[in-house]
Design a protein around this motif. Structure first.
Motif, PDB file in Angstrom:
ATOM      1  N   GLU A  92       0.817  -1.226   0.000  1.00 46.19           N
ATOM      2  CA  GLU A  92       0.000   0.000   0.000  1.00 46.19           C
ATOM      3  C   GLU A  92       0.839   1.260   0.000  1.00 46.19           C
ATOM      4  OE1 GLU A  92      -4.203  -1.460   1.957  1.00 46.19           O
ATOM      5  OE2 GLU A  92      -2.753  -0.468   3.270  1.00 46.19           O
ATOM      6  N   ARG A  93       2.048   1.185   0.576  1.00 40.23           N
ATOM      7  CA  ARG A  93       2.957   2.347   0.554  1.00 40.23           C
ATOM      8  C   ARG A  93       3.698   2.453  -0.770  1.00 40.23           C
ATOM      9  NH1 ARG A  93       5.159   0.794   5.941  1.00 40.23           N
ATOM     10  NH2 ARG A  93       7.114   0.465   4.842  1.00 40.23           N
ATOM     11  N   GLY A  94       3.475   1.489  -1.652  1.00 41.12           N
ATOM     12  CA  GLY A  94       4.153   1.502  -2.941  1.00 41.12           C
ATOM     13  C   GLY A  94       5.547   0.916  -2.898  1.00 41.12           C
ATOM     14  N   ALA A  95       5.906   0.274  -1.804  1.00 38.94           N
ATOM     15  CA  ALA A  95       7.233  -0.327  -1.643  1.00 38.94           C
ATOM     16  C   ALA A  95       7.195  -1.764  -2.162  1.00 38.94           C
ATOM     17  CB  ALA A  95       7.669  -0.263  -0.183  1.00 38.94           C
ATOM     18  N   PHE A  96       6.970  -1.911  -3.474  1.00 33.70           N
ATOM     19  CA  PHE A  96       6.787  -3.238  -4.063  1.00 33.70           C
ATOM     20  C   PHE A  96       8.042  -4.088  -3.962  1.00 33.70           C
ATOM     21  CE2 PHE A  96       2.626  -2.309  -5.328  1.00 33.70           C
ATOM     22  CZ  PHE A  96       2.588  -1.026  -5.861  1.00 33.70           C
ATOM     23  N   GLY A  97       9.196  -3.480  -4.152  1.00 34.64           N
ATOM     24  CA  GLY A  97      10.449  -4.217  -4.041  1.00 34.64           C
ATOM     25  C   GLY A  97      10.666  -4.732  -2.632  1.00 34.64           C
ATOM     26  N   GLN A  98      10.423  -3.877  -1.644  1.00 31.13           N
ATOM     27  CA  GLN A  98      10.561  -4.311  -0.254  1.00 31.13           C
ATOM     28  C   GLN A  98       9.539  -5.390   0.085  1.00 31.13           C
ATOM     29  OE1 GLN A  98      10.443  -1.015   2.495  1.00 31.13           O
ATOM     30  NE2 GLN A  98      12.673  -0.894   2.500  1.00 31.13           N
ATOM     31  N   ALA A  99       8.321  -5.264  -0.447  1.00 33.74           N
ATOM     32  CA  ALA A  99       7.293  -6.276  -0.192  1.00 33.74           C
ATOM     33  C   ALA A  99       7.724  -7.626  -0.764  1.00 33.74           C
ATOM     34  CB  ALA A  99       5.952  -5.845  -0.801  1.00 33.74           C
ATOM     35  N   ALA A 100       8.232  -7.626  -1.979  1.00 30.88           N
ATOM     36  CA  ALA A 100       8.692  -8.879  -2.596  1.00 30.88           C
ATOM     37  C   ALA A 100       9.863  -9.467  -1.812  1.00 30.88           C
ATOM     38  CB  ALA A 100       9.084  -8.631  -4.053  1.00 30.88           C
ATOM     39  N   LEU A 101      10.798  -8.613  -1.404  1.00 35.39           N
ATOM     40  CA  LEU A 101      11.938  -9.078  -0.613  1.00 35.39           C
ATOM     41  C   LEU A 101      11.476  -9.647   0.719  1.00 35.39           C
ATOM     42  CD1 LEU A 101      15.016  -9.298  -0.187  1.00 35.39           C
ATOM     43  CD2 LEU A 101      14.935  -6.953   0.747  1.00 35.39           C
ATOM     44  N   TYR A 102      10.561  -8.976   1.360  1.00 34.26           N
ATOM     45  CA  TYR A 102      10.031  -9.434   2.645  1.00 34.26           C
ATOM     46  C   TYR A 102       9.358 -10.798   2.513  1.00 34.26           C
ATOM     47  CZ  TYR A 102       7.356  -9.374   6.997  1.00 34.26           C
ATOM     48  OH  TYR A 102       6.822  -9.690   8.209  1.00 34.26           O
ATOM     49  N   VAL A 103       8.530 -10.979   1.479  1.00 35.32           N
ATOM     50  CA  VAL A 103       7.859 -12.266   1.270  1.00 35.32           C
ATOM     51  C   VAL A 103       8.894 -13.358   1.006  1.00 35.32           C
ATOM     52  CG1 VAL A 103       6.347 -13.542  -0.306  1.00 35.32           C
ATOM     53  CG2 VAL A 103       5.661 -11.282   0.519  1.00 35.32           C
ATOM     54  N   ALA A 104       9.848 -13.075   0.123  1.00 34.29           N
ATOM     55  CA  ALA A 104      10.861 -14.083  -0.212  1.00 34.29           C
ATOM     56  C   ALA A 104      11.703 -14.457   1.005  1.00 34.29           C
ATOM     57  CB  ALA A 104      11.753 -13.568  -1.345  1.00 34.29           C
ATOM     58  N   LEU A 105      12.142 -13.450   1.767  1.00 37.32           N
ATOM     59  CA  LEU A 105      12.947 -13.725   2.954  1.00 37.32           C
ATOM     60  C   LEU A 105      12.132 -14.462   4.014  1.00 37.32           C
ATOM     61  CD1 LEU A 105      14.974 -10.406   3.371  1.00 37.32           C
ATOM     62  CD2 LEU A 105      15.861 -12.643   2.678  1.00 37.32           C
ATOM     63  N   SER A 106      10.911 -14.038   4.235  1.00 41.51           N
ATOM     64  CA  SER A 106      10.082 -14.677   5.258  1.00 41.51           C
ATOM     65  C   SER A 106       9.858 -16.140   4.949  1.00 41.51           C
ATOM     66  CB  SER A 106       8.728 -13.968   5.367  1.00 41.51           C
ATOM     67  OG  SER A 106       8.880 -12.679   5.897  1.00 41.51           O
ATOM     68  N   VAL A 107       9.477 -16.435   3.730  1.00 43.74           N
ATOM     69  CA  VAL A 107       9.188 -17.819   3.372  1.00 43.74           C
ATOM     70  C   VAL A 107      10.483 -18.624   3.285  1.00 43.74           C
ATOM     71  CG1 VAL A 107       8.231 -19.331   1.593  1.00 43.74           C
ATOM     72  CG2 VAL A 107       7.020 -17.234   2.239  1.00 43.74           C
ATOM     73  N   GLY A 108      11.444 -18.124   2.538  1.00 45.10           N
ATOM     74  CA  GLY A 108      12.694 -18.867   2.338  1.00 45.10           C
ATOM     75  C   GLY A 108      13.458 -19.111   3.624  1.00 45.10           C
ATOM     76  N   LEU A 109      13.623 -18.079   4.426  1.00 46.21           N
ATOM     77  CA  LEU A 109      14.401 -18.234   5.659  1.00 46.21           C
ATOM     78  C   LEU A 109      13.636 -18.979   6.745  1.00 46.21           C
ATOM     79  CD1 LEU A 109      16.238 -14.784   5.794  1.00 46.21           C
ATOM     80  CD2 LEU A 109      17.174 -17.015   5.122  1.00 46.21           C
ATOM     81  N   SER A 110      12.308 -18.871   6.764  1.00 45.93           N
ATOM     82  CA  SER A 110      11.538 -19.623   7.752  1.00 45.93           C
ATOM     83  C   SER A 110      11.577 -21.114   7.453  1.00 45.93           C
ATOM     84  CB  SER A 110      10.090 -19.127   7.802  1.00 45.93           C
ATOM     85  OG  SER A 110      10.053 -17.808   8.309  1.00 45.93           O
TER      86      SER A 110
END
Length: 126
Positions: A92-110
């Motif tokens: 919603e803040r328009g931080a699409f790159g950070q959102a994608a990074l957050y999803v990838a890190l959360s899933v991959g690292l978890s």
């Protein structure tokens, strides 16, 4: 004997308090960031602990404690509902790159944390 529902409730209360305190501790340690580092850290740690418990429960006949530990404690501690909210906030803040990074890190690292927990527990309990 405590019912499974009571064990889930007790574990969930403890897990939620631990998540809150861990989040505060991480923010105090690292400072507040736009990127949800505290929730990411809690999810990775919770996944690691889940892996440890799965092996310990299987090898030490502790499956009776699964409602308390897995569903309650670790379910209350890990924060994928908060993960979803933080992802939506970034989008919603328009931080699409950070959102994608957050999803990838959360899933991959978890998932990696869970496997590390499995391996660590197998080394300790096997």
């Amino acid at each position: 004997m405590i019912s499974s529902v009571s064990m889930v409730a007790l574990g969930g209360a403890i897990g939620a308090v631990c998540r809150y305190l861990a989040g505060l501790g991480i923010i105090r340690l690292l400072g507040h960031h736009d990127f949800p580092v505290a929730i990411l850290t809690v999810n990775i740690l919770g996944s690691f602990l889940m892996g440890m418990f799965v092996v310990a429960a299987a090898l030490r006949d502790l499956t009776w404690a699964s409602p308390l530990v897995m569903t309650g404690l670790l379910g209350g501690f890990t924060t994928f509902s908060a993960f979803s909210l933080e992802t939506a906030n970034l989008i919603e803040r328009g931080a699409f790159g950070q959102a994608a990074l957050y999803v990838a890190l959360s899933v991959g690292l978890s998932v990696s944390g869970l496997f590390l927990g499995l391996m660590a527990a197998r080394g300790v309990f096997a």
